[in-house]
Each structure stands twice: as C-alpha cells, then as structure tokens.
Design an enzyme around this catalytic site. Sequence first.
Site: not given
Length: 311
Positions: A101, A221
């Site tokens: 990530r 989002d």
Amino acid sequence: MQHLLTLFEISPDDLKRVLQVSMDLKARLVAGDRPPILAQHMVALLFEKPSLRTRVSFETGMAQLGGASLFLGDDVGWGKRESPSDFTHVLGEFVDLVVCRAKSHDRVEQMAGFNAVPIINGLTDLCHPCQALADVMTVQESLGSLEGKHLTFVGDGNNVAQSLALICAMLDMRFTLACPEGYEMDSDWLARVANAYPKAKIETVNDPMTAVTDADAIYTDVWTSMGQESEDAARKRAFASYQVGDKLMAKAPSHARVLHCLPAIRGQEITDEVIDSSQSDVIRQAGNRMHAQKGLMVWLLNRPWIDKNVT
C-alpha cells in the site's frame, strides 16, 4: 512470476476465475467451512498509508485460509536503509506474498520488477485493483450478472475510478464517470484501457443527474483523497452538485444499488439517507474486500486446489 498491480496483468478469464473462487470461499465460510488452503503460508503487508479495510481484510482472510501475516510499517526501512533490490529479495526469502500500500505506484512496480515474490497492489495513487474486485463481486451478488450492467461513478476520477473503468472493460460492463471539468481520469490510463479493450464502453460526463438515469450501480468516493488536503476547499466547491443524495437517486432506476469504498464523509459526497438506505450495499461491499482478496491469494498461491475444488 504472477503479480496483481493494476489488473492489466491478468486476462478477463483469469478475473472471472478469481471472482468464482471468491464466491466459493465466501459460501464455504457462511456454511462454517474454513479449509486451510494456504496453511504455513505467510503474507507481508507493507504499508506506507493508513488502512482499516485493506489491513484487516488481508490479515483476517489469510488467517481463515490457514496462513499468517506480518504488518510492516515505517520501521522496516523500505527505500531508506538499503537498496530496493536487496530489500525485496530478502523479503522474498521469508514470505510467500507481499501486499503493498504505497504513495507512489512506481514503487510497487519497482518491487514487482525484481520478481522475488508475488506482489499485490493494496492501493497506490494510480489504481486500487483489490477494491475493484470487491466492487464487482458485490454488484454480481446484488444483480445476478455483470455483463451489460452500467456502473456510474459520481465524483473524482481517482485511483478507484480508474480501476473500476478497467474492470468494467474486462467484464463487458458500461462505465460512466460523472465529474466536474478538470477532475477526469488520467488520459494515459484511459488510452491503455482502450488499447487493451477496444470495445470498452467508458464515458465521462459533467452532469451527474443524466449519468445515473440508466445506472445499475451508483458509486461515489470522498472528494479529497489522502495527500490532497491542500485542495480540500477548492474540491468542495467543484463537487458541491455531485452529492449522492435523494435528489440524485430520484433520477436513477429503482433497482440501482449504491456503492462507496469507504471511509465516507457523510453529508458531503453521500447523505446518511442514501448510504443507510435499502439500496445501499456499502457494508457488504466492505466485507467483500476480504472474500475477494481470499480468492486472489488462493489463485496466486494454490491453483491446484482451485482446479480440484472449484467448478
């Protein structure tokens, strides 16, 4: 060596197989069956960015598969104390899989380039393939099929939107991005999608109301992603008319499902009334992160089990 960095690395048939395995493993879990398919396997979670869903879903999913996980934060010195090559090859001596990530997609590409251990992109600035896997799995559960379905993303043309555009192209779905001018998806990314999938049905529009009139799923989002905090005021002004609320949902078909990758800023990009409504699949969508990633990890590390047990 097989990696999953963008979804471009796999074929549509591979993708459908991963989704099939994910569905199978979820059904087994619901029935109380947790086969130790990845017993004695280790996944390393190498994270530069904060996480709830990605970290917990991978750690729990690997445990349910009989394996174990290690969380690696800043203290391991990725890119700081030794060369990227040495770091990656040493890590490959210890673990079977690495989930990265990262702030920059280039760093994940660099790590995968050493081919020392399979790499999964757990989120970068470019794309978020694991989220997209969970998203289409959720749509399939709700609507029964994927081919021909129309997914409309209302908001910024960000990493999540880009992965959705690609996965829709791979699965013969329509994808529409409704965003203000200047917040479109990356043109190079769209060119790459078009080159790989010439028949892709992808469009960008500025009017969110018309974008949802025939949508089967409506996705949103946050307007300001991590690292964009200095743009927050400008983004709030630009996206003020792009809220997924009752007014927008009134323009959509009654069967349309609502999706959000979370975390959400309630009252901004989506209202409480919509995210908590009977049309919302948001919580199940979050739960499917684990199921989709379990399918992906098994597909990467134990395909003989799949060939024998998933038909």
